[in-house]
Design a protein around this motif. Structure first.
Motif, short mmCIF file in Angstrom:
data_model
loop_
_atom_site.label_atom_id
_atom_site.label_comp_id
_atom_site.label_asym_id
_atom_site.label_seq_id
_atom_site.Cartn_x
_atom_site.Cartn_y
_atom_site.Cartn_z
N LYS A 86 61.44 41.69 -0.03
CA LYS A 86 61.39 40.24 -0.21
C LYS A 86 60.82 39.55 1.03
N VAL A 87 61.24 40.04 2.19
CA VAL A 87 60.73 39.45 3.44
C VAL A 87 59.24 39.74 3.57
N PHE A 88 58.86 40.98 3.28
CA PHE A 88 57.44 41.33 3.38
C PHE A 88 56.61 40.57 2.35
N ARG B 141 52.98 50.24 10.81
CA ARG B 141 53.10 50.59 12.22
C ARG B 141 54.37 49.98 12.84
N GLU B 142 54.68 48.76 12.46
CA GLU B 142 55.90 48.12 12.97
C GLU B 142 57.15 48.92 12.56
N ILE B 143 57.15 49.38 11.32
CA ILE B 143 58.30 50.18 10.85
C ILE B 143 58.40 51.48 11.65
N ASP B 144 57.25 52.15 11.84
CA ASP B 144 57.25 53.41 12.61
C ASP B 144 57.70 53.18 14.05
N MET B 145 57.19 52.10 14.65
CA MET B 145 57.55 51.80 16.04
C MET B 145 59.04 51.46 16.15
N GLN B 146 59.57 50.74 15.16
CA GLN B 146 60.98 50.38 15.19
C GLN B 146 61.85 51.62 15.04
N LYS B 147 61.43 52.52 14.14
CA LYS B 147 62.17 53.78 13.97
C LYS B 147 62.14 54.59 15.26
N HIS B 148 60.97 54.62 15.91
CA HIS B 148 60.86 55.37 17.18
C HIS B 148 61.74 54.72 18.25
N LEU C 202 69.05 46.47 12.35
CA LEU C 202 68.93 45.21 11.60
C LEU C 202 67.47 44.78 11.49
N GLU C 203 66.73 44.93 12.58
CA GLU C 203 65.31 44.59 12.55
C GLU C 203 64.55 45.51 11.61
N LEU C 204 64.93 46.80 11.57
CA LEU C 204 64.30 47.74 10.65
C LEU C 204 64.59 47.36 9.20
N GLN C 205 65.81 46.95 8.92
CA GLN C 205 66.15 46.50 7.56
C GLN C 205 65.32 45.28 7.18
N ARG C 206 65.13 44.38 8.14
CA ARG C 206 64.32 43.20 7.85
C ARG C 206 62.88 43.59 7.55
N LEU D 154 47.69 43.43 7.52
CA LEU D 154 49.13 43.23 7.32
C LEU D 154 49.79 44.53 6.87
N TYR D 155 49.15 45.24 5.92
CA TYR D 155 49.73 46.50 5.44
C TYR D 155 49.79 47.54 6.57
#
Length: 397
Positions: free
Chosen positions: A173-175, A317-324, A164-168, A311-312
């Protein structure tokens, strides 16, 4: 010499007795040997039955790494088996089969995470031992199953929350909300820099006009000074010629003109040397303030641009860390190993009891020594005059 002779006689006497009774000794030894063989052959063979249990494992953080660890401490599991499950199963088994000598022991091989259940019995009780071991293992598996269910539920919930956090994070739109906020801040800072440039241009224009005004005032001052000099000459001439009323009126007009020129000159000089200088200093101060503000606003532009670029980078990095993180949780979920039985009540290849060779050997030794003892006893009775003489009263009596 006599003692040595007696010893030799005694030894010869013993050998003679053994030789005379050799048939009895051989028959007695043979009888015991045959009895030992019969006992060894007729006694039911006892086998050792072993069940091997592999304790369930979960991936656990150890120091800087991870390691598969048992669901519970081995001593805790042994205590549960010895104090809980084994007595419970054996009690039920006794009520059903009335077999009281059934026993189950727990062992842990050295440097392993395996549990061994061991029982000894003959083959006719093999089914009872198998059932008992299976029931004990089922109780342990059920207990560990509850722990595994809780662990699976926890990891499953963490995986779902991570997705769910990865989807967010991946939702454009959120970004866009965060991106637009920083873009707006950056654009506002850029507009402020442009406004600052426009203000600086106006200040420079005002400064240029001050220079032109200064030249104009200097020209006006020179013009007024010339007019004042001319009026003063005319006044001197009029003073010498003021003989009639018309001349006096002319002199008065000249004086008024001189006074007006002096007043005008004073105002022009005040405008040139005071007001204009103050205005110049004010403009210079505004320009200095404008330059400082320009530097500050440029810094704000660079900071806003840096925050937008950050931010970019942070978002990726947040997406990669969440996937990991999700992958790590899924790995932990997939590496959960339940407790299971590797083997149930496997009998030993050879019986552990009775030990036939030892029994036969022991029977032979006992038969030999028993027969020899009986031979010496019979010889002693014989030398005493036989059993009848021993029992008959003496003449003296």
């Amino acid at each position: 010499m006599q003692e040595m002779h007696d010893d030799e006689i005694d030894l010869i006497d013993i050998l003679r007795v053994l030789w005379q009774r050799k048939t009895m000794i051989i028959l007695g030894s043979l009888l015991f040997f045959i009895g030992g063989v019969a006992f060894a052959l007729l006694t039911p063979k006892v086998y050792e039955y072993s069940s091997t249990i592999e304790v369930g494992k979960i991936l656990t953080n150890v120091g800087q790494g991870e390691e598969l660890k048992p669901l519970q401490d081995m001593q805790t599991i042994i205590a549960k088996l010895e104090e809980g499950y084994i007595p419970q199963v054996l009690h039920v088994s006794f009520r059903e089969t009335q077999v009281a000598d059934l026993a189950v022991k727990v062992k842990v091989p050295k440097d392993s995470q395996l549990l061994l259940l061991k029982s000894k019995s003959d083959q006719k009780d093999a089914s009872k031992i198998t059932s008992a071991h299976k029931n004990i293992i089922d109780l342990l598996i059920a207990d560990h199953g509850k722990i595994l269910d809780i662990t699976r539920q926890r990891y499953t919930a963490l995986v779902e929350n991570g997705r769910l956090e990865l989807q967010r994070l991946e939702d454009p739109k959120v970004f866009a909300v965060r991106e637009n906020a920083l873009k707006s801040q950056w654009e506002q800072a850029q507009r402020a820099v442009e406004d600052n440039k426009d203000t600086l241009a106006l200040l420079k224009a005002r400064a240029a006009r001050i220079g032109e005004t200064k030249k104009l005032l200097q020209e006006q001052i020179q013009e007024v000074k010339g007019m004042l000099a001319t009026a003063q000459k005319n006044r001197e001439s009029a003073i010498g010629e003021a003989t009639d009323e018309a001349r006096a009126m002319t002199l008065l007009m000249i004086n008024n003109q001189i006074e007006d020129n002096r007043t005008r000159l004073s105002r022009l000089e005040e405008r040139l040397y005071i007001d204009l200088e103050n205005e110049k200093l004010a403009i210079e101060k505004e320009m200095a303030d404008n330059l400082r503000e320009a530097d500050r606003r440029k810094s704000m532009v660079n900071e806003s641009k840096g925050q937008l670029d950050k931010l970019y980078v942070d978002h990726a990095r947040e997406i990669d860390m969440q996937k990991h993180k999700i992958s790590e949780l899924e790995s932990r979920l997939n590496t959960i190993r339940p407790t299971h039985a590797m083997a149930v009540a496997i009998p030993s290849l050879k019986p552990v009891a009775p030990r036939s060779v030892m029994i036969v050997a022991l029977a032979g030794v006992l038969g030999l020594f028993g027969s020899m003892l009986l031979a010496f006893l019979l010889e002693a009775i014989k030398r005493a005059g036989g059993l009848s003489r021993v029992n008959k009263p003496s003449a003296a009596e």
